[in-house]
Design an enzyme around this catalytic site. Structure first.
Site, PDB file in Angstrom:
ATOM      1  N   HIS A 199       0.751  -1.034   0.080  1.00 48.10           N
ATOM      2  CA  HIS A 199       0.091  -0.009  -0.018  1.00 48.10           C
ATOM      3  C   HIS A 199       0.710   1.248   0.017  1.00 48.10           C
ATOM      4  O   HIS A 199       0.302   2.456  -0.067  1.00 48.10           O
ATOM      5  CB  HIS A 199      -0.920   0.004   1.174  1.00 48.10           C
ATOM      6  CG  HIS A 199      -0.684   0.355   2.497  1.00 48.10           C
ATOM      7  ND1 HIS A 199      -0.579   1.226   3.237  1.00 48.10           N
ATOM      8  CD2 HIS A 199       0.210  -0.863   3.220  1.00 48.10           C
ATOM      9  CE1 HIS A 199      -0.249   1.436   4.420  1.00 48.10           C
ATOM     10  NE2 HIS A 199       0.384   0.014   4.577  1.00 48.10           N
ATOM     11  N   CYS A 322       1.179   5.571  13.766  1.00 48.24           N
ATOM     12  CA  CYS A 322       1.203   5.349  15.134  1.00 48.24           C
ATOM     13  C   CYS A 322       1.344   6.111  16.310  1.00 48.24           C
ATOM     14  O   CYS A 322       0.503   6.577  17.154  1.00 48.24           O
ATOM     15  CB  CYS A 322       1.772   3.840  15.481  1.00 48.24           C
ATOM     16  SG  CYS A 322       3.387   3.931  15.350  1.00 48.24           S
TER      17      CYS A 322
HETATM   18  N1  PLP Z   1       7.901  -0.383   8.160  1.00 44.73           N
HETATM   19  C1  PLP Z   1       7.571   0.735   7.996  1.00 44.73           C
HETATM   20  C2  PLP Z   1       8.937   1.406   7.764  1.00 44.73           C
HETATM   21  C3  PLP Z   1       6.400   1.464   7.758  1.00 44.73           C
HETATM   22  O1  PLP Z   1       6.566   2.741   7.287  1.00 44.73           O
HETATM   23  C4  PLP Z   1       5.224   0.713   7.914  1.00 44.73           C
HETATM   24  C5  PLP Z   1       3.905   1.492   7.606  1.00 44.73           C
HETATM   25  O2  PLP Z   1       3.747   2.696   8.066  1.00 44.73           O
HETATM   26  C6  PLP Z   1       5.187  -0.543   7.971  1.00 44.73           C
HETATM   27  C7  PLP Z   1       6.487  -1.094   8.240  1.00 44.73           C
HETATM   28  C8  PLP Z   1       3.917  -1.424   8.165  1.00 44.73           C
HETATM   29  O3  PLP Z   1       3.492  -1.857   7.107  1.00 44.73           O
HETATM   30  P1  PLP Z   1       2.111  -2.336   6.953  1.00 44.73           P
HETATM   31  O4  PLP Z   1       1.119  -1.006   7.004  1.00 44.73           O
HETATM   32  O5  PLP Z   1       1.919  -2.838   5.585  1.00 44.73           O
HETATM   33  O6  PLP Z   1       1.798  -3.162   7.989  1.00 44.73           O
END
Ligand code: PLP
Length: 381
Positions: A199, A322
């Site tokens: 996404h 988050c």
């Molecule tokens: N790792 C990083 C650096 C991200 O920016 C994000 C999403 O914001 C994720 C992992 C998590 O990915 P997902 O939203 O596909 O769980």
């Protein structure tokens, strides 16, 4: 007019991605584990997507394990290393996404020893300190992101990977934000495990992958029907995976044009921000993703500013998705030594290929109005 300037949080699926997915929701709904023609057709969709994702990261299709997203892939990488491969000493950078940092904290609560790789004031892992820590602590697993989601700062994964290999450890790279924005090459990066997500590259939500070095015996988190060669059970999200494949194919073909476009927008925005004396752009000395500008505004509350910008039609973030839901200052900025009040004022603008220079101007106009409002209000007190 509204401007969506939060492409590091998520991207609007490309129309061509949606078109590729729809047949798998409407007609091609077979279960790819079956043996009849409809099942085989769904399987062909999965196989093609696996090749497209592998091609984008220069890996072999057999190394791609589809997951429900970046979060699951990060959990799978780290928990598999600790639970399946018996690793006990872990190093993670101080600026990882919550889906790495919180897993490390969880594992620490269950007996693992965890050490943190510090970053410089520019938001890049301090290589000298990292090499020193790796020699002394000898982590069996190290997790370092390819590029940071808040600042966009690109991290020295190859050098850290080399140091880890010298100590016979393994490197996990969270490449979720780098993917599609800068070249990500699993074969030359020196990583053993790498996380990607659909996404963030104009694909659907809820789909990602862990890329796994061939020699690694991955212990699954999910047991059941044995899908993904037993590495991740559960009936595959076929339409989502097909969408991920299409998004990967488009990212490969269009990456340089997209990056040149977003880099021009970033440059224009940063030029305009220079007119605001209260603004500090974070990690400016680092090599950054072409689309990301993260800045603080002295004396301003970031949450209020972002809500007011939202009311003016500007969709921007206050840092990681988050962190922006809570009242905490960004852990990334605090790790960089940014003063807490300035960290609380942080605004992240992340461009996508659909954004325009006119939207940069709209954003600057909205910001100017808000800052004028803030300063007239503070003059009242
Ligand atoms: N790792 C990083 C650096 C991200 O920016 C994000 C999403 O914001 C994720 C992992 C998590 O990915 P997902 O939203 O596909 O769980």
């Amino acid at each position: 007019m509204t401007a969506y300037l939060d492409n590091n949080a998520t991207t609007q699926p490309d129309e061509r991605v949606v078109d590729a997915m729809l047949p798998y929701l409407r007609e091609e709904y077979g279960n790819p584990s079956g043996i009849h023609a409809m099942a085989r057709s769904a399987r062909r969709g999965l196989d093609a997507a696996r090749e497209q994702v592998a091609a984008l990261v220069n890996a072999h299709p057999s190394q791609v394990v589809f997951t429900s997203g970046g979060t699951e892939a990060n959990n799978l990488a780290m928990k598999s290393a600790v639970w399946g491969m018996g690793m006990r000493r872990i190093a993670v950078s101080a600026i990882e996404h919550a889906s790495v940092i919180d897993v490390a904290a969880y594992l620490a609560g269950h007996g693992a020893q965890v050490n943190e790789l510090a970053v410089t004031a520019d938001g890049i892992v301090d290589l000298g300190a990292a090499q020193d820590l790796i020699t002394r602590f000898k982590p069996q697993l190290c997790s370092l992101m390819a590029a940071n989601n808040e600042t966009g700062a690109i991290q020295p994964v190859v050098a850290v990977g080399q140091a880890i290999r010298e100590q016979n450890g393994i490197l996990h790279v969270d490449a979720v934000q780098a993917l599609g924005k800068i070249p990500v090459d699993f074969s030359t990066m020196g990583a053993h495990l790498m996380t990607v997500s659909a996404h963030k590259i104009y694909g659907p939500k809820g789909v990602g992958a862990l890329i796994v070095e061939k020699a690694l015996d991955l212990t699954p988190l999910l047991h059941g029907g044995g899908q993904e060669k037993g590495r991740r059970s559960g009936t595959e999200n076929v339409a989502g995976i097909v969408g991920f494949g299409k998004a990967a194919e488009l990212a490969q073909a269009e990456m340089s044009a997209r990056s040149a476009h977003t880099a021009a927008l970033r440059w224009a925005l940063e030029q305009r921000l220079k007119a605001f004396p209260a603004v500090t752009v974070f990690a400016q000395a680092a090599t950054r993703l072409p689309n990301t500008v993260f800045f603080g505004v002295k004396g301003v509350d970031g949450e209020t500013l972002i809500m007011n910008l939202d009311a003016a039609g500007m969709a921007v973030a206050s840092g990681s998705a988050c962190a922006s839901k809570s009242d905490r200052a960004s852990h990334v900025l605090l790790a960089m030594g940014v003063d807490e009040a300035l960290a609380r004022s942080a605004v992240r603008v992340s461009f996508g290929y659909r954004n325009t220079l006119a939207e940069v101007e709209l954003f600057i106009g909205a910001l100017e109005r808000q800052l004028r409002l803030f300063s007239s209000m503070s003059a009242l007190f």
